[in-house]
Design a protein around this motif. Structure first.
Motif, PDB file in Angstrom:
ATOM      1  N   PRO B 145       0.840  -1.195   0.000  1.00 18.53           N
ATOM      2  CA  PRO B 145       0.000   0.000   0.000  1.00 18.53           C
ATOM      3  C   PRO B 145       0.882   1.254   0.000  1.00 18.53           C
ATOM      4  O   PRO B 145       1.855   1.329   0.749  1.00 18.53           O
ATOM      5  CB  PRO B 145      -0.781  -0.115   1.307  1.00 18.53           C
ATOM      6  N   THR B 146       0.538   2.216  -0.832  1.00 18.79           N
ATOM      7  CA  THR B 146       1.343   3.430  -0.953  1.00 18.79           C
ATOM      8  C   THR B 146       1.509   4.122   0.388  1.00 18.79           C
ATOM      9  O   THR B 146       2.578   4.618   0.721  1.00 18.79           O
ATOM     10  CB  THR B 146       0.660   4.412  -1.934  1.00 18.79           C
ATOM     11  N   TYR B 147       0.414   4.123   1.169  1.00 15.60           N
ATOM     12  CA  TYR B 147       0.476   4.844   2.431  1.00 15.60           C
ATOM     13  C   TYR B 147       1.515   4.254   3.376  1.00 15.60           C
ATOM     14  O   TYR B 147       2.229   4.966   4.060  1.00 15.60           O
ATOM     15  CB  TYR B 147      -0.908   4.873   3.091  1.00 15.60           C
ATOM     16  N   ARG B 148       1.608   2.905   3.375  1.00 14.65           N
ATOM     17  CA  ARG B 148       2.579   2.270   4.277  1.00 14.65           C
ATOM     18  C   ARG B 148       4.000   2.617   3.844  1.00 14.65           C
ATOM     19  O   ARG B 148       4.889   2.793   4.676  1.00 14.65           O
ATOM     20  CB  ARG B 148       2.387   0.758   4.278  1.00 14.65           C
ATOM     21  N   ALA B 149       4.223   2.669   2.529  1.00 14.63           N
ATOM     22  CA  ALA B 149       5.546   3.042   2.048  1.00 14.63           C
ATOM     23  C   ALA B 149       5.878   4.450   2.535  1.00 14.63           C
ATOM     24  O   ALA B 149       6.992   4.729   2.997  1.00 14.63           O
ATOM     25  CB  ALA B 149       5.575   2.980   0.527  1.00 14.63           C
ATOM     26  N   PHE B 150       4.882   5.320   2.450  1.00 12.15           N
ATOM     27  CA  PHE B 150       5.076   6.691   2.922  1.00 12.15           C
ATOM     28  C   PHE B 150       5.441   6.718   4.410  1.00 12.15           C
ATOM     29  O   PHE B 150       6.307   7.479   4.839  1.00 12.15           O
ATOM     30  CB  PHE B 150       3.803   7.509   2.649  1.00 12.15           C
ATOM     31  N   VAL B 151       4.768   5.853   5.200  1.00  9.80           N
ATOM     32  CA  VAL B 151       5.016   5.838   6.643  1.00  9.80           C
ATOM     33  C   VAL B 151       6.474   5.483   6.945  1.00  9.80           C
ATOM     34  O   VAL B 151       7.115   6.105   7.789  1.00  9.80           O
ATOM     35  CB  VAL B 151       4.055   4.849   7.345  1.00  9.80           C
ATOM     36  N   VAL B 152       7.002   4.492   6.218  1.00  4.15           N
ATOM     37  CA  VAL B 152       8.394   4.091   6.479  1.00  4.15           C
ATOM     38  C   VAL B 152       9.342   5.244   6.188  1.00  4.15           C
ATOM     39  O   VAL B 152      10.221   5.570   6.996  1.00  4.15           O
ATOM     40  CB  VAL B 152       8.784   2.879   5.606  1.00  4.15           C
ATOM     41  N   VAL B 153       9.136   5.887   5.056  1.00  6.91           N
ATOM     42  CA  VAL B 153      10.015   6.997   4.685  1.00  6.91           C
ATOM     43  C   VAL B 153       9.889   8.129   5.700  1.00  6.91           C
ATOM     44  O   VAL B 153      10.890   8.656   6.212  1.00  6.91           O
ATOM     45  CB  VAL B 153       9.673   7.495   3.256  1.00  6.91           C
ATOM     46  N   ALA B 154       8.636   8.463   6.033  1.00  8.84           N
ATOM     47  CA  ALA B 154       8.404   9.548   6.989  1.00  8.84           C
ATOM     48  C   ALA B 154       9.064   9.227   8.321  1.00  8.84           C
ATOM     49  O   ALA B 154       9.730  10.083   8.921  1.00  8.84           O
ATOM     50  CB  ALA B 154       6.909   9.761   7.170  1.00  8.84           C
ATOM     51  N   ALA B 155       8.921   7.995   8.765  1.00  5.59           N
ATOM     52  CA  ALA B 155       9.483   7.617  10.061  1.00  5.59           C
ATOM     53  C   ALA B 155      11.000   7.740  10.047  1.00  5.59           C
ATOM     54  O   ALA B 155      11.604   8.241  11.000  1.00  5.59           O
ATOM     55  CB  ALA B 155       9.078   6.192  10.411  1.00  5.59           C
ATOM     56  N   LEU B 156      11.606   7.291   8.954  1.00  8.47           N
ATOM     57  CA  LEU B 156      13.072   7.380   8.858  1.00  8.47           C
ATOM     58  C   LEU B 156      13.529   8.828   8.919  1.00  8.47           C
ATOM     59  O   LEU B 156      14.468   9.171   9.650  1.00  8.47           O
ATOM     60  CB  LEU B 156      13.539   6.747   7.547  1.00  8.47           C
ATOM     61  N   VAL B 157      12.837   9.685   8.169  1.00  2.00           N
ATOM     62  CA  VAL B 157      13.197  11.105   8.158  1.00  2.00           C
ATOM     63  C   VAL B 157      13.056  11.701   9.557  1.00  2.00           C
ATOM     64  O   VAL B 157      13.960  12.387  10.060  1.00  2.00           O
ATOM     65  CB  VAL B 157      12.314  11.870   7.147  1.00  2.00           C
ATOM     66  N   ILE B 158      11.929  11.400  10.208  1.00  6.69           N
ATOM     67  CA  ILE B 158      11.686  11.954  11.545  1.00  6.69           C
ATOM     68  C   ILE B 158      12.749  11.485  12.533  1.00  6.69           C
ATOM     69  O   ILE B 158      13.296  12.266  13.310  1.00  6.69           O
ATOM     70  CB  ILE B 158      10.282  11.555  12.029  1.00  6.69           C
TER      71      ILE B 158
END
Lengths: 405, 293
Positions: B145-158
């Motif tokens: 799911p696109t949203y989950r991919a976004f979550v991983v990236v966002a979490a790494l950045v944060i």
């Protein structure tokens, strides 16, 4: 303690001498105990709504039965078997509770029914689903009130298999209820020519199902059977949508879905699900009237089948006490099992020797958003399943109370 | 076609990715917890409730004020972080000189109260939060799911940004110095109590941010943080109490291990992290990245 001993002695004495008239109410009060999930993943299905439902029943009696006051106590079972056993024991022994209603998930309910059997006091198993409660674990003081896993299998399970869903993968809550549901549905699937290709068992109250969704997708089964309930079912269905399970051509079978689950999921995600329930608030005038009164006290929420069950169980029990003029568990139970009931919410019902209450149940389908006329307008009736067809025949459950003919 | 321990390599790959996604949540939450513990010496058991508050704040913004997800993602953590600041000023700051246990009891009690109030108002089933980026990509071995991919990236950045801010910037330097020796730092004219308050607000904001990110995946429910806080606490203990890098690495790592458990023995998936915690504590009592003080 001494007082209740004296009362017990008096009651025994009266029994022997067969004295007429005077009400034989233990402790001079009829005490109902609602022990249910007040704080965890099932508490929208039973919880505070269950307490309100029992209060409504008591109020209909004006708070008095057989000339004695009716009292209500409540506690949170936390779905834990040890807590269920401890509180039930204390309620029956120390606090003089005459009948317990509840008690959360199947594991905690089975714990209560053991205590009820030991203490020879009434237990209305309103919450749980496991069909073992009137099967190999049955006892003479427990009535299984609303539904069980066999009903869900004969209702939803059978409908899905007959619609062509021949291969199944189960997502099962890892405790008594999930195991029983998986077993009973598997039996129906195989009996109808389908097969079970696999299953995965998740701990109760899991929030992330993505790993299980991948396993379900990899199984290539036509149907993914959700043998879980409450918050677990809601999260499964939500994440199945996220992972494109239904778009990928697999069908979800929510084996135990309540109206509050559909409300939480919204029709967009829940539409098309088939489910089996013994009560739906919008089924007839009587259910609508009850739901209206319930909603007024519950912030506009509609009652689940279990909350309706709490209401009718309390009411039915109090009616027996009134008719018999006693709260003696053996006498009340004997009368309940020998007298068929006919009440507005669940219709005609009998309580069998094994403690199973048998009434009609309904196969519903969740409406599409366009079909719904407003809040809580969620189900359309597919089929009424007569009680005899829905519930397991008494001689097949393995209940020792059933006399072999 | 070879199989590894009974499952196909593609399936294993999918499970690892899913584990990584869950690890992202653990990392974000344990990061906040570690920051708070490292700087304030308080075990913030309100963390799960604050994560839930983040999700609820975003949900209320969406349903009541019509604020879309992306703005809520910024706004909700600010609001909840502010709530954290008030909490610290009113209650927590009175406990710093006492034993850990007092802070623990206070924050644990607060969590029960907050969750209880929300459950009384909104029930247990949870509220629906629509997925802001539905759809996904078929990677061959799994549907992502696109949203989950976004979550991983966002979490790494944060996570990296927080680590950088604390370990590599001047403000972070003050902060670390203030925990090490508050009297000395105060002597340099730095307002230490304010620094601590801001740190708590930051930690709480991080929890809320994770909550907003979780809202579209799980139901927004008063209980969503209840189990999580225990897992995250275990993550922090395994990583080493107060170690920021430790909590990030352990968060992702344990997500992976939990994901694998869900394949090989799913019944144990809710306990495996605690088993690991016990083993780590036996071998390395200060945690994997922790220093004994």
């Amino acid at each position: 303690m001494r007082k209740s001993l004296a009362a017990a002695a008096l009651v025994c004495g009266m029994g022997v001498a067969a004295l007429p008239a005077a009400a034989q109410i233990s402790g001079d009060v009829v005490k109902l105990g609602v022990l249910t999930d007040m704080s965890s993943l099932y508490s929208d299905i039973n919880g505070p709504g269950a307490v309100v439902a029992v209060q409504m029943a008591i109020e209909e009696f004006g708070g008095m039965v057989a000339g004695k006051k009716i009292e209500l106590v409540q506690a949170d079972v936390q779905n834990k078997a040890d807590i269920a056993a401890t509180i039930s024991g204390r309620w029956y022994d120390v606090e003089g509770v005459d009948a317990i209603l509840g008690t959360g998930g199947s594991a905690s309910s089975i714990a209560t029914m053991r205590v009820a059997g030991e203490k020879k006091r009434m237990f209305f198993a309103v919450d749980p689903a496991s069909s073992d409660i009137t099967g190999k674990l049955c006892n003479a003081y427990t009535v299984h009130w609303v539904y069980d896993t066999v009903v869900l299998a004969n209702g939803t399970g059978s409908a899905v298999v007959k619609a062509g869903g021949k291969s199944w993968f189960f997502l099962t809550a890892d405790y008594a209820f999930g195991h029983a549901l998986e077993r009973d549905v598997s039996a129906v699937v195989t009996a109808n020519g389908g097969k079970v290709v696999g299953s995965v068992r998740h701990p109760l109250n899991t929030s992330d199902f993505s790993s299980f969704m991948l396993q379900a997708q990899a199984s290539k089964a036509q149907v993914i059977g959700l043998a879980n309930a409450g918050g677990d079912t809601i999260n499964s269905i939500k994440q199945a949508a996220e992972f494109g399970v239904v778009k990928g051509g697999q069908k979800l079978a929510g084996l135990l879905v309540f109206v509050t689950d559909v409300h939480s999921l919204t029709l967009k995600l829940a539409q098309g699900l088939q489910l089996t329930e013994a009560f739906y608030w919008d089924r007839n005038d009587a259910s609508r009237a009850f739901a209206k009164r319930f909603g007024e006290r519950m912030n506009g929420k509609m009652p689940t089948s279990i909350q309706a069950g709490f209401y009718t169980a309390a009411k039915h029990y109090l009616e027996q006490v009134k008719a018999l003029n006693t709260d003696d568990a053996d006498k009340v139970m004997a009368r309940m099992k020998s007298t068929p009931a006919d009440e507005p919410l669940f219709g005609k019902a009998v309580i069998r020797q094994d403690g199973r209450k048998v009434h009609d149940v309904y196969l519903f389908e969740v409406k599409a958003p366009s079909e719904s006329k407003g809040p809580w307008d969620y189900y359309k009736l597919i089929r009424t399943i007569p009680g005899e067809e829905a519930f397991r025949p008494m001689d097949q459950g393995g209940c020792p109370l059933v006399k072999k003919s | 076609m070879f199989e590894l321990l009974g499952i196909a390599p593609q399936a294993l790959f999918g499970q690892l990715l899913v584990g990584l996604i869950n690890g992202a949540f653990y990392a974000m939450l344990s990061l906040g917890l570690a920051v708070i513990f490292g700087m304030l010496n308080v075990i913030n058991f309100t963390h799960g409730a604050q994560y839930m508050l983040g999700a609820f704040a975003a949900w209320l913004m969406l349903t009541v004020l019509n604020i879309p997800f992306w703005i809520g993602l910024v706004l909700a953590p600010l609001v909840v972080g502010l709530f954290g600041v008030v909490l610290e000023r009113l209650l927590l700051k009175r406990l710093y000189h006492l034993d850990h246990l007092y802070g623990f009891l206070m924050t644990f009690g607060l969590a029960l109260v907050i969750e209880g109030v929300f459950q009384w108002k909104w029930g247990s089933s949870g509220q629906p939060y629509p997925n802001p980026i539905p759809g996904g990509t078929n990677l061959g071995f799994m549907f992502l799911p696109t949203y989950r991919a976004f979550v991983v990236v966002a979490a790494l950045v944060i996570c990296l940004a927080t680590w950088f801010a604390i370990e590599r910037t001047r403000l972070g330097g003050y902060l670390r110095a203030a925990t090490e020796n508050p009297t000395l730092v105060r002597a340099f004219g730095i307002n230490v109590p304010r620094l601590i308050t801001l740190t708590y607000g930051l930690g709480v904001g991080l929890a809320a941010l994770a909550g907003v990110l979780a809202a579209p995946i799980y139901q927004v429910s008063p209980l969503m943080g209840q189990n999580l806080v225990l897992v995250v606490f275990a993550v922090v203990v395994i990583g080493g109490m107060g170690s920021i890098l430790g909590s990030i690495v352990t968060g992702f790592g344990l997500g992976l291990i939990e994901g694998l458990t869900k394949v090989f023995y799913p019944q144990a998936s809710s306990t495996v992290i605690f088993v690991i915690m016990a083993i780590v504590l036996l071998i390395k009592p200060a945690g994997l990245f922790g220093r004994t003080r």
